[in-house]
Design an enzyme around this catalytic site. Structure first.
Site, PDB file in Angstrom:
ATOM      1  N   SER A   4       0.846  -1.188   0.000  1.00  0.00           N
ATOM      2  CA  SER A   4       0.000   0.000   0.000  1.00  0.00           C
ATOM      3  C   SER A   4       0.885   1.242   0.000  1.00  0.00           C
ATOM      4  CB  SER A   4      -0.889   0.006   1.247  1.00  0.00           C
ATOM      5  OG  SER A   4      -1.394   1.313   1.434  1.00  0.00           O
ATOM      6  N   HIS A  12      -1.328  -1.272  -4.226  1.00  0.00           N
ATOM      7  CA  HIS A  12      -2.573  -0.909  -3.543  1.00  0.00           C
ATOM      8  C   HIS A  12      -2.601   0.602  -3.318  1.00  0.00           C
ATOM      9  CE1 HIS A  12      -6.095  -1.890  -1.104  1.00  0.00           C
ATOM     10  NE2 HIS A  12      -5.685  -0.976  -0.247  1.00  0.00           N
ATOM     11  N   ASP A  45      -4.733   3.713  -1.874  1.00  0.00           N
ATOM     12  CA  ASP A  45      -5.800   4.029  -0.929  1.00  0.00           C
ATOM     13  C   ASP A  45      -6.323   5.441  -1.156  1.00  0.00           C
ATOM     14  OD1 ASP A  45      -6.087   1.712   0.788  1.00  0.00           O
ATOM     15  OD2 ASP A  45      -4.026   2.109   1.409  1.00  0.00           O
ATOM     16  N   MET A 102      -8.957   8.287  -0.161  1.00  0.00           N
ATOM     17  CA  MET A 102      -9.842   8.708   0.945  1.00  0.00           C
ATOM     18  C   MET A 102     -10.280  10.155   0.720  1.00  0.00           C
ATOM     19  SD  MET A 102      -7.733   7.161   4.158  1.00  0.00           S
ATOM     20  CE  MET A 102      -6.805   5.614   4.013  1.00  0.00           C
ATOM     21  N   HIS A 129      -8.382   1.292  -4.039  1.00  0.00           N
ATOM     22  CA  HIS A 129      -9.319   1.075  -2.932  1.00  0.00           C
ATOM     23  C   HIS A 129     -10.000   2.405  -2.615  1.00  0.00           C
ATOM     24  CE1 HIS A 129      -9.685  -0.086   1.639  1.00  0.00           C
ATOM     25  NE2 HIS A 129     -10.860   0.033   1.044  1.00  0.00           N
ATOM     26  N   MET A 164     -12.139   4.624  -0.632  1.00  0.00           N
ATOM     27  CA  MET A 164     -12.824   4.849   0.655  1.00  0.00           C
ATOM     28  C   MET A 164     -13.477   6.226   0.566  1.00  0.00           C
ATOM     29  SD  MET A 164      -9.835   3.244   2.993  1.00  0.00           S
ATOM     30  CE  MET A 164      -8.683   3.358   1.626  1.00  0.00           C
ATOM     31  N   MET A 189     -11.659  -5.565   5.313  1.00  0.00           N
ATOM     32  CA  MET A 189     -10.875  -4.621   6.121  1.00  0.00           C
ATOM     33  C   MET A 189     -10.617  -5.246   7.492  1.00  0.00           C
ATOM     34  SD  MET A 189     -10.128  -2.104   4.270  1.00  0.00           S
ATOM     35  CE  MET A 189      -9.254  -1.229   5.571  1.00  0.00           C
ATOM     36  N   GLY A 206      -9.046   4.206   7.073  1.00  0.00           N
ATOM     37  CA  GLY A 206      -8.685   5.605   7.303  1.00  0.00           C
ATOM     38  C   GLY A 206      -7.193   5.845   7.497  1.00  0.00           C
ATOM     39  N   PHE A 207      -6.532   4.890   8.125  1.00  0.00           N
ATOM     40  CA  PHE A 207      -5.115   5.127   8.436  1.00  0.00           C
ATOM     41  C   PHE A 207      -4.322   3.828   8.354  1.00  0.00           C
ATOM     42  CE2 PHE A 207      -7.670   8.293  10.507  1.00  0.00           C
ATOM     43  CZ  PHE A 207      -7.012   9.475  10.184  1.00  0.00           C
ATOM     44  N   GLY A 219      -0.933   1.610   9.746  1.00  0.00           N
ATOM     45  CA  GLY A 219      -0.255   1.459  11.035  1.00  0.00           C
ATOM     46  C   GLY A 219      -1.131   1.032  12.197  1.00  0.00           C
ATOM     47  N   ASP A 278      -6.835  -6.365   4.253  1.00  0.00           N
ATOM     48  CA  ASP A 278      -6.186  -5.049   4.282  1.00  0.00           C
ATOM     49  C   ASP A 278      -6.203  -4.466   5.696  1.00  0.00           C
ATOM     50  OD1 ASP A 278      -5.252  -2.490   3.715  1.00  0.00           O
ATOM     51  OD2 ASP A 278      -6.985  -1.910   2.502  1.00  0.00           O
ATOM     52  N   GLY A 279      -4.995  -4.256   6.248  1.00  0.00           N
ATOM     53  CA  GLY A 279      -4.877  -3.577   7.533  1.00  0.00           C
ATOM     54  C   GLY A 279      -4.172  -4.424   8.574  1.00  0.00           C
ATOM     55  N   GLY A 280      -3.045  -3.908   9.054  1.00  0.00           N
ATOM     56  CA  GLY A 280      -2.340  -4.575  10.148  1.00  0.00           C
ATOM     57  C   GLY A 280      -1.664  -5.885   9.765  1.00  0.00           C
ATOM     58  N   GLY A 295       1.054  -2.051   4.180  1.00  0.00           N
ATOM     59  CA  GLY A 295       1.663  -0.721   4.075  1.00  0.00           C
ATOM     60  C   GLY A 295       2.877  -0.620   4.955  1.00  0.00           C
TER      61      GLY A 295
HETATM   62  C1  DX5 Z   1      -6.391   1.684   5.606  1.00  0.00           C
HETATM   63  C2  DX5 Z   1      -5.932   1.338   4.212  1.00  0.00           C
HETATM   64  C3  DX5 Z   1      -4.839   0.345   4.200  1.00  0.00           C
HETATM   65  C4  DX5 Z   1      -3.562   0.791   4.862  1.00  0.00           C
HETATM   66  C5  DX5 Z   1      -2.830  -0.430   5.311  1.00  0.00           C
HETATM   67  O1  DX5 Z   1      -7.570   2.401   5.546  1.00  0.00           O
HETATM   68  O2  DX5 Z   1      -6.994   0.801   3.460  1.00  0.00           O
HETATM   69  O3  DX5 Z   1      -4.575  -0.108   2.857  1.00  0.00           O
HETATM   70  O4  DX5 Z   1      -2.742   1.540   4.023  1.00  0.00           O
HETATM   71  O5  DX5 Z   1      -1.753  -0.042   6.110  1.00  0.00           O
HETATM   72  P1  DX5 Z   1      -1.083  -1.016   7.177  1.00  0.00           P
HETATM   73  O6  DX5 Z   1      -0.586  -2.221   6.413  1.00  0.00           O
HETATM   74  O7  DX5 Z   1       0.014  -0.196   7.769  1.00  0.00           O
HETATM   75  O8  DX5 Z   1      -2.152  -1.394   8.161  1.00  0.00           O
HETATM   76 ZN    ZN Z   2      -6.587  -0.138   1.464  1.00  0.00          ZN
END
Ligand code: DX5
Ligand code: ZN
Length: 214
Positions: A6, A31, A33, A35, A64, A66, A135, A140-141, A143, A173-175, A195
């Site tokens: 990402s 990927h 993102d 927003m 993606h 959002m 998700m 939104g973020f 990390g 996606d995420g963490g 990411g």
């Molecule tokens: C969050 C995004 C993710 C994000 C993943 O809203 O959709 O794609 O960038 O970041 P990490 O891998 O750091 O959780």
């Molecule tokens: Zn994403």
């Protein structure tokens, strides 16, 4: 395992170099993102940010969205090079129409849900999408910490796919890190978005290769 770095965690002042680097280590998708500050409390990337990357790398551009009103913006994102456009179930009033609309613009279609949305609500659309993006953090973020509730959703999607011969890929996606990636893989994920784990790694090559080998 397919790996989708990402770019939200990349250094935007060096975007082409960053993207070429992850491609050289075997990344499969890029990927992206998007927003809008309405659907999620953050503002990120528009189509102009990646338009000029297209043609310079061979990665699949996995956008993606959002955002609210994904149909209004889909064409711009596809024109700029999106190969897959994923929208949020919660952002639209007519899901079937949104899927058809994006497909008719010539892109693959993904559907995503927030962590608190019941996966069963997607049942009637599963035959019509190319990707289901689960998700595993609140969108939104980057990390944030992986929510294990995503695993049940991945298992459900994996079972539905086997029972009905559906063709979608399951993306999470995420963490994602070396531990949560194993859990996601065991549950049935096909694509891992990462990411922080990739772009903030001391050894990005090892991070990508480790995920790909799962
Ligand atoms: C969050 C995004 C993710 C994000 C993943 O809203 O959709 O794609 O960038 O970041 P990490 O891998 O750091 O959780
Ligand atoms: Zn994403």
């Amino acid at each position: 395992m397919l790996v989708a770095p990402s770019i939200l965690s990349a250094d935007f002042s060096q975007l082409l170099t960053e993207v070429k680097e992850v491609e050289s280590y075997g990344a499969d998708l890029l990927h992206i993102d998007v927003m809008d500050g309405h659907f999620v409390p953050n503002i990120t990337i528009g189509p102009d940010v990646y338009r000029n990357l297209k043609g310079q790398v061979n990665l699949v551009f996995d956008v993606h969205l959002m955002i609210e009103r994904p149909m209004f913006f889909a064409k711009q994102f596809i024109k700029a090079g999106a190969d897959i456009v994923t929208f949020h179930y919660e952002a639209v009033s007519d899901v079937a129409k949104t899927i058809r609309f994006i497909r008719n613009l010539g892109s693959k279609v993904g559907i995503s849900i927030r962590p608190k949305t019941d996966i069963v609500l997607l049942e009637e659309y599963l035959d019509d999408v190319d990707i289901v993006l689960v998700m595993s953090v609140e969108p939104g973020f980057s990390g944030q910490t992986f929510m294990e509730s995503a695993l049940d959703k991945i298992r459900y999607l994996s079972d539905m796919k086997k029972q009905n011969n559906y063709h979608y890929l399951i993306e999470v996606d995420g963490g994602i890190n070396e531990q949560t990636a194993v859990m996601a893989k065991e549950a049935g994920a096909d694509i891992l978005v990462a990411g922080t784990y990739i772009f903030k790694a001391a050894d990005r090559k090892a991070a990508i290769e480790g995920l790909k080998k799962l």
